[in-house]
Design an enzyme around this catalytic site. Sequence first.
Site, short mmCIF file in Angstrom:
data_model
loop_
_atom_site.label_atom_id
_atom_site.label_comp_id
_atom_site.label_asym_id
_atom_site.label_seq_id
_atom_site.Cartn_x
_atom_site.Cartn_y
_atom_site.Cartn_z
N PRO A 205 0.84 -1.21 0.00
CA PRO A 205 0.00 0.00 0.00
C PRO A 205 0.87 1.26 0.00
CG PRO A 205 -0.79 -1.57 1.64
CD PRO A 205 0.53 -2.10 1.14
N HIS A 425 14.65 -0.76 31.15
CA HIS A 425 14.21 -1.60 30.03
C HIS A 425 14.80 -1.09 28.71
CE1 HIS A 425 11.29 -4.33 27.99
NE2 HIS A 425 11.39 -3.42 27.03
N GLU A 426 14.68 0.20 28.47
CA GLU A 426 15.21 0.76 27.22
C GLU A 426 16.73 0.70 27.19
OE1 GLU A 426 13.22 1.37 24.81
OE2 GLU A 426 11.48 1.01 26.10
N ASP A 501 7.66 -7.23 23.10
CA ASP A 501 8.97 -7.73 22.66
C ASP A 501 8.97 -9.26 22.58
OD1 ASP A 501 9.85 -5.12 22.62
OD2 ASP A 501 10.61 -5.21 24.68
#
Length: 610
Positions: A205, A425-426, A501
């Site tokens: 698309p 976490h990041e 994740d």
Amino acid sequence: MKQSMNSWLSRFGKRVTSRAGLRVLVGSLAVLLVAAVALVVQGSGERTVTYTEILQIAGGSQVARVEIQGERFLIQQAGGQRSVGLVADEALRKDLATRFAEAGVPVEFAPGVSSGERAAGMLGPFAVLAVVGAGLFVAQRKRQKGHFTELGSGMQGIQVRFADVAGMDEVKESLNETVEFLKDPKQFARLGGRAPRGVLMTGEPGTGKTLLARAVATEAGVPFLSASGSSFQEMFVGVGASRVRTLFAEARKVAPCIIFIDEIDAVGRARGRNGDSAAADHDQTLNQLLVEMDGFDHTAGIVVIASTNRVDVLDPALLRPGRFDRQVVVPLPDVRGREEILHVHARPLALAQEVDLGRIAKCTPGFSGAELANLLNEAAIMATREGADAVAHDHIDRARDRVLMGLERKNVLVDEEERYTTAVHEAGHVTVALLATGTDPIHKVSILPRGRALGVTQALPEKDRLMVRKDYLEDQICLLMGGRAAEIVVLGTMTAGASDDIQRAAGLARRMVAEFGMSDLGCIGLGADTHGRSQALLDKVEETARTLVETQLARAIKMVESRRAEIDLLVQGLLERETLDADEIYECFPADRRSVPMATVTKLARFKAA
């Protein structure tokens, strides 16, 4: 019983949708006939009498009432009989009125109505019915042609040429023969050959399939009839086939021309799916399309161009030579094509002098033409809202972040504990991205909530990848598990923030095992359709995929443990500034700057500084 009912509905639908003008005309005549009969029946209770008979009636005693309307005497007798007579002489009318009044009969004088007014009153309903019938006829004719749009050879409002379609040199070259055929159809018949009668464009698309079809029509200078696949479907049975006939009949009138059917998979799906009436009507519509495409003259100058994203669901009869002779794949643009597309969409914008569209093209891999246009439009809106004189690199950078990572949710209140957890976490994602050799360079990391995520780590590929290797996919799984690894090592617990994740990593691992053959199970070629496969094989696939994810999680844990001090610095920086770019990230990981080519680091830093 069900089949007979479906058959009756199909026949009824054909009668309802065929010969619309004749139906409207017959219906109008039927209504007029009913009205005329009603008038006759209404008037059948009245008897016309002469002046002599009126005198005789006036001398009797059976008259209930008399109504005088100018020259017209309406006499209602006691038995319910009604008599009507005309008396032209005024003196005679007065004498009759006196006779009835002396006999004790109620006499009423009504406003006089002329013969012309009475005639107009009689013809009024017929005129109204005629106007309504004509309106229905015109509306039905417009409804028949309302499912497609016809643009003349001048292509008013759609002056799109091949020069305006950037980044598709190979596709435009393959469509040039269609343009030449439309300009001179007899040229291809000179040696006995024929030009393609149908071109099917497939691709992702937003790659510009509709734009290419308009460009072909503009270059050839022929009319352009555009319709969508869904416009052929209606709640009434038989409407689809009728609309296909109408479309091709109109095309023959204006040939040479182009018929463009957008999203043809809505009408071209494979036949014989089930036995209900909806599927039968779909099959009938497709059959009519097949007949029309293979029925017109080879040199008639009609070319059918269609677009779809689902070529796999189309009926094989639709794809055979003679209908769609060519299939043109419209791919996502490469870096050179993206730069050309950006130049086209940047023409109406006021860009700052330091804006380098080539650099933007390198930082937008995988973007389609529509997404690149949207990127520049978002940047222009942002610059306008801030009152800037021109669109700068910073506006484009933030617009790309908004497109890729979502809109910042500045009003969301996140407590310090959750901010710290998100930063850890990041930081795990960043650490794995720096240490794994097959990952893309990290461009930015943020703990500002965007979309449904509380934090985002953005990596930008250095090049377009047409083929990926096993080690690259393993590094991608390891990168996805980096956040969970940091939670285990730094926090000593696990959070639900890693659910997305884990889902993506599990899906990628399963594809590596079942589709790509990148495991000890070998090349089993197990796709999405697992019908007919043994449960033992499916269990082995799931177990092998789970083992692959667990292996990469253990690898990510080792990477996080080896950079524990650097992770603490990165977490502290995220808590203070919330968003860190490439240079600020490498300040926390100075020993790992060599993991990314220096040219990439310099480019990212220069891009951010601009």
